[in-house]
Design an enzyme around this catalytic site. Structure first.
Site, PDB file in Angstrom:
ATOM      1  N   ARG A  55      20.343 107.659  -2.668  1.00  0.00           N
ATOM      2  CA  ARG A  55      21.045 106.549  -3.319  1.00  0.00           C
ATOM      3  C   ARG A  55      20.124 105.974  -4.382  1.00  0.00           C
ATOM      4  O   ARG A  55      18.948 105.729  -4.101  1.00  0.00           O
ATOM      5  CB  ARG A  55      21.386 105.462  -2.284  1.00  0.00           C
ATOM      6  CG  ARG A  55      22.272 104.381  -2.843  1.00  0.00           C
ATOM      7  CD  ARG A  55      22.455 103.232  -1.877  1.00  0.00           C
ATOM      8  NE  ARG A  55      21.362 102.275  -1.968  1.00  0.00           N
ATOM      9  CZ  ARG A  55      21.369 101.065  -1.408  1.00  0.00           C
ATOM     10  NH1 ARG A  55      22.417 100.680  -0.699  1.00  0.00           N
ATOM     11  NH2 ARG A  55      20.345 100.254  -1.537  1.00  0.00           N
ATOM     12  N   TYR A 111      20.194  93.426  -6.634  1.00  0.00           N
ATOM     13  CA  TYR A 111      20.423  94.048  -5.326  1.00  0.00           C
ATOM     14  C   TYR A 111      19.681  95.382  -5.185  1.00  0.00           C
ATOM     15  O   TYR A 111      19.746  96.228  -6.064  1.00  0.00           O
ATOM     16  CB  TYR A 111      21.924  94.315  -5.099  1.00  0.00           C
ATOM     17  CG  TYR A 111      22.129  95.266  -3.960  1.00  0.00           C
ATOM     18  CD1 TYR A 111      21.955  94.822  -2.655  1.00  0.00           C
ATOM     19  CD2 TYR A 111      22.380  96.613  -4.167  1.00  0.00           C
ATOM     20  CE1 TYR A 111      22.065  95.699  -1.596  1.00  0.00           C
ATOM     21  CE2 TYR A 111      22.497  97.490  -3.119  1.00  0.00           C
ATOM     22  CZ  TYR A 111      22.336  97.019  -1.834  1.00  0.00           C
ATOM     23  OH  TYR A 111      22.427  97.889  -0.795  1.00  0.00           O
ATOM     24  N   ASP A 132      25.425 102.117  -5.048  1.00  0.00           N
ATOM     25  CA  ASP A 132      26.077 101.007  -4.348  1.00  0.00           C
ATOM     26  C   ASP A 132      26.268  99.841  -5.315  1.00  0.00           C
ATOM     27  O   ASP A 132      25.285  99.284  -5.817  1.00  0.00           O
ATOM     28  CB  ASP A 132      25.172 100.583  -3.171  1.00  0.00           C
ATOM     29  CG  ASP A 132      25.854  99.649  -2.196  1.00  0.00           C
ATOM     30  OD1 ASP A 132      26.914  99.093  -2.539  1.00  0.00           O
ATOM     31  OD2 ASP A 132      25.313  99.476  -1.087  1.00  0.00           O
ATOM     32  N   HIS A 148      27.770  97.082  -4.434  1.00  0.00           N
ATOM     33  CA  HIS A 148      27.662  95.904  -3.582  1.00  0.00           C
ATOM     34  C   HIS A 148      28.682  94.819  -3.877  1.00  0.00           C
ATOM     35  O   HIS A 148      28.348  93.634  -4.006  1.00  0.00           O
ATOM     36  CB  HIS A 148      26.228  95.345  -3.631  1.00  0.00           C
ATOM     37  CG  HIS A 148      25.666  95.142  -2.273  1.00  0.00           C
ATOM     38  ND1 HIS A 148      25.368  93.914  -1.746  1.00  0.00           N
ATOM     39  CD2 HIS A 148      25.363  96.028  -1.312  1.00  0.00           C
ATOM     40  CE1 HIS A 148      24.913  94.052  -0.526  1.00  0.00           C
ATOM     41  NE2 HIS A 148      24.895  95.320  -0.230  1.00  0.00           N
ATOM     42  N   GLU A 203      29.859 103.242  -4.159  1.00  0.00           N
ATOM     43  CA  GLU A 203      30.073 102.482  -2.909  1.00  0.00           C
ATOM     44  C   GLU A 203      30.400 101.021  -3.190  1.00  0.00           C
ATOM     45  O   GLU A 203      29.795 100.416  -4.081  1.00  0.00           O
ATOM     46  CB  GLU A 203      28.779 102.580  -2.094  1.00  0.00           C
ATOM     47  CG  GLU A 203      28.753 101.717  -0.857  1.00  0.00           C
ATOM     48  CD  GLU A 203      27.428 101.850  -0.118  1.00  0.00           C
ATOM     49  OE1 GLU A 203      26.687 102.827  -0.348  1.00  0.00           O
ATOM     50  OE2 GLU A 203      27.119 100.950   0.686  1.00  0.00           O
ATOM     51  N   GLU A 220      31.291  99.021   4.919  1.00  0.00           N
ATOM     52  CA  GLU A 220      30.168  98.576   5.759  1.00  0.00           C
ATOM     53  C   GLU A 220      30.387  97.158   6.285  1.00  0.00           C
ATOM     54  O   GLU A 220      29.819  96.807   7.326  1.00  0.00           O
ATOM     55  CB  GLU A 220      28.827  98.698   5.025  1.00  0.00           C
ATOM     56  CG  GLU A 220      28.655  97.738   3.873  1.00  0.00           C
ATOM     57  CD  GLU A 220      27.312  97.876   3.168  1.00  0.00           C
ATOM     58  OE1 GLU A 220      26.940  99.006   2.823  1.00  0.00           O
ATOM     59  OE2 GLU A 220      26.645  96.852   2.972  1.00  0.00           O
ATOM     60  N   ARG A 253      32.765 103.723   5.723  1.00  0.00           N
ATOM     61  CA  ARG A 253      31.349 103.398   5.845  1.00  0.00           C
ATOM     62  C   ARG A 253      30.983 102.574   7.080  1.00  0.00           C
ATOM     63  O   ARG A 253      29.845 102.102   7.199  1.00  0.00           O
ATOM     64  CB  ARG A 253      30.933 102.591   4.611  1.00  0.00           C
ATOM     65  CG  ARG A 253      30.962 103.348   3.324  1.00  0.00           C
ATOM     66  CD  ARG A 253      29.626 103.980   3.016  1.00  0.00           C
ATOM     67  NE  ARG A 253      28.578 102.977   2.885  1.00  0.00           N
ATOM     68  CZ  ARG A 253      27.362 103.091   3.422  1.00  0.00           C
ATOM     69  NH1 ARG A 253      27.048 104.144   4.145  1.00  0.00           N
ATOM     70  NH2 ARG A 253      26.467 102.143   3.246  1.00  0.00           N
ATOM     71  N   GLU A 299      23.826 107.308   6.278  1.00  0.00           N
ATOM     72  CA  GLU A 299      22.745 106.554   5.623  1.00  0.00           C
ATOM     73  C   GLU A 299      21.599 106.376   6.612  1.00  0.00           C
ATOM     74  O   GLU A 299      21.818 106.063   7.781  1.00  0.00           O
ATOM     75  CB  GLU A 299      23.276 105.180   5.185  1.00  0.00           C
ATOM     76  CG  GLU A 299      22.252 104.341   4.439  1.00  0.00           C
ATOM     77  CD  GLU A 299      22.811 102.979   4.032  1.00  0.00           C
ATOM     78  OE1 GLU A 299      23.796 102.513   4.660  1.00  0.00           O
ATOM     79  OE2 GLU A 299      22.280 102.379   3.092  1.00  0.00           O
ATOM     80  N   TRP A 322      27.700  89.184  -3.151  1.00  0.00           N
ATOM     81  CA  TRP A 322      26.462  89.913  -2.859  1.00  0.00           C
ATOM     82  C   TRP A 322      26.774  91.059  -1.941  1.00  0.00           C
ATOM     83  O   TRP A 322      27.465  90.876  -0.947  1.00  0.00           O
ATOM     84  CB  TRP A 322      25.429  89.010  -2.171  1.00  0.00           C
ATOM     85  CG  TRP A 322      24.137  89.750  -2.083  1.00  0.00           C
ATOM     86  CD1 TRP A 322      23.232  89.917  -3.095  1.00  0.00           C
ATOM     87  CD2 TRP A 322      23.616  90.475  -0.962  1.00  0.00           C
ATOM     88  NE1 TRP A 322      22.191  90.699  -2.669  1.00  0.00           N
ATOM     89  CE2 TRP A 322      22.400  91.062  -1.367  1.00  0.00           C
ATOM     90  CE3 TRP A 322      24.069  90.704   0.354  1.00  0.00           C
ATOM     91  CZ2 TRP A 322      21.625  91.861  -0.511  1.00  0.00           C
ATOM     92  CZ3 TRP A 322      23.304  91.487   1.185  1.00  0.00           C
ATOM     93  CH2 TRP A 322      22.086  92.054   0.754  1.00  0.00           C
TER      94      TRP A 322
END
Ligand code: CS2
Ligand code: MG
Length: 404
Positions: free
Chosen positions: A147, A159, A212, A214, A238, A264, A285, A341, A404
């Protein structure tokens, strides 16, 4: 068999982890991860005050029934605190059942569907040169999928970059208030394609590259980024937009062939429903630790398989080795495994949680120890007590709070 003791161990060998330990009248023990990064004590209270007293006296073999009893019986369903608590109970019960059978957990989940579990690691850099060094470091560790995250010109803290150590692992701010990161979506959207171009130029076309976002983009911004990254064939993009609104993914999907990964922060099947049935994503995820355990996540992955959607469990360092062990067993067993991951843990964390799973040549192996294969050193855990810590918050340059 009956559960005779249920207790929590909260420890901070560098970061906080919450672990449930169940003991049976036959002397078998089971461990479950209940870590909710930055909100750990809410889960401790949920378990200690409301769940653990109900477990003593139950037959640990009745995993499905116990799960339904705690989920339906609470009346208040879903949510990250509830589902992290349920996950810990569920995994501890699977650990006991597999130990009682004398088998590694994956054997109870149908056995191995593959020989090994491909993992991806994190490469981060303030700028492109530092990122290229970080990719080299991951490749030297054996990773075969990476990643990539960088700082953005003009922004101080972004991030995945400034709060990471040299292994790519996130370092949490331990203190009374969260750190503040800054953000500018236009600057980010201009920068990321150039980052992919530089990494492809250096490492070639074959290395799977992940990224990602985020949750920081609107659907149309995410569509733009997906299109701009197509020439570099990312393995996935992602969390491109906050996914509470599943409809957003229709627009993104309509515009780009970049594979999409999400989930996630999801904690129930219902968070995914139209994403799966309309094939709006490619990878689911959710981690065992945040989705209520192996029991519901197995059901989700089996459902997703009917739509050619693959598993890709969240596995940063805030999933403890207990949660990671459960993940690797499930990864090995499900047919539609995609990728796992894995950032590893600090040396001290690995001493507190001794585990049978191993990482070699970019792949994870669950090991053959009965159960999930994790031993908790309670004395060492007690020597490293809970320390309050927050995830960062994110503000636009004019001070507005952003995702975030
Ligand atoms: C991230 C996480 O691993 C990931 O994909 O999104 O690092 C996330 O920021 C943390 O797990 C939050 O607790
Ligand atoms: Mg993520």
């Amino acid at each position: 068999m009956k559960i005779v003791d249920a207790k929590l161990v909260v420890t901070s060998p560098g970061r906080n982890f919450v672990t449930l330990k169940l003991t049976t009248d036959e002397g078998l023990t089971g461990l479950g991860d209940a870590t909710l990064n930055g909100r750990e004590l809410a889960v401790v209270s949920y378990l200690d005050d409301h769940v653990l007293p109900l477990l003593v006296g139950l037959d640990p073999h009745r995993i499905e029934d116990t799960w339904q009893y705690l989920y339906r019986g609470a009346y208040w369903r879903r949510g990250p605190v509830t589902m992290a608590a349920l996950a810990a109970v569920d995994v501890a019960l699977w650990d006991i059942k597999a130990k009682a059978a004398g088998l590694p957990l994956y054997q109870l989940l149908g056995g191995a569907s593959r020989d090994r579990v491909r993992a991806y690691g994190h490469a981060n850099g303030a700028g492109v040169p530092e990122l290229l060094d970080s990719v080299r470091a991951r490749l030297a560790e054996g990773y075969q999928a990476v990643r990539i995250q960088t700082g953005v010109p003009g922004l101080k803290a972004v991030y995945g970059v400034h709060t990471t150590d040299e292994h790519g692992a996130a370092v949490l701010h331990q203190g009374a208030r969260p750190l503040v990161e800054d953000w500018d979506t236009d600057a980010y959207l201009r920068h990321v394609p150039a980052v992919f171009e530089a990494v492809r130029a250096e490492f070639g076309d074959e290395l799977p590259l992940l990224h990602d976002a985020h949750h920081r983009l609107t659907p149309i911004q995410a569509a733009r980024l997906g299109k701009d990254l197509e020439p570099y064939r990312p393995f996935w993009l992602e969390d491109c937009t906050p996914a509470e609104n599943q409809d957003a993914f229709r627009l993104i999907r309509h515009h780009t062939t970049t594979p999409l990964a999400v989930g996630e922060v999801f904690n129930s099947f219902h968070d995914y429903q139209s994403l799966i049935t309309e094939r709006l994503i490619d990878y689911a995820r959710s981690a065992v630790t945040h989705f209520g355990g192996v029991t519901p996540l197995r059901k989700l992955f089996d459902f997703a398989a009917q739509y050619q959607i693959k598993s890709a469990m969240h596995g940063p360092e805030d999933i403890s080795p207990v949660g990671m062990a459960a993940a690797v067993h499930l990864d090995l067993a499900v047919h539609n495994f995609g990728i796992q991951e894995y950032s590893g843990h600090s040396a001290l964390t690995e001493e507190v949680f001794r585990h049978a799973y191993t990482f070699t040549d970019g792949h994870l192996y669950p090991g053959e120890a009965p159960g999930i294969g994790v031993e908790l050193d309670e004395e060492l855990a007690a020597a490293h007590p809970y320390a309050p810590a927050y995830l960062p918050v994110n503000r636009l340059q004019d001070g507005t709070v952003h995702d975030w």
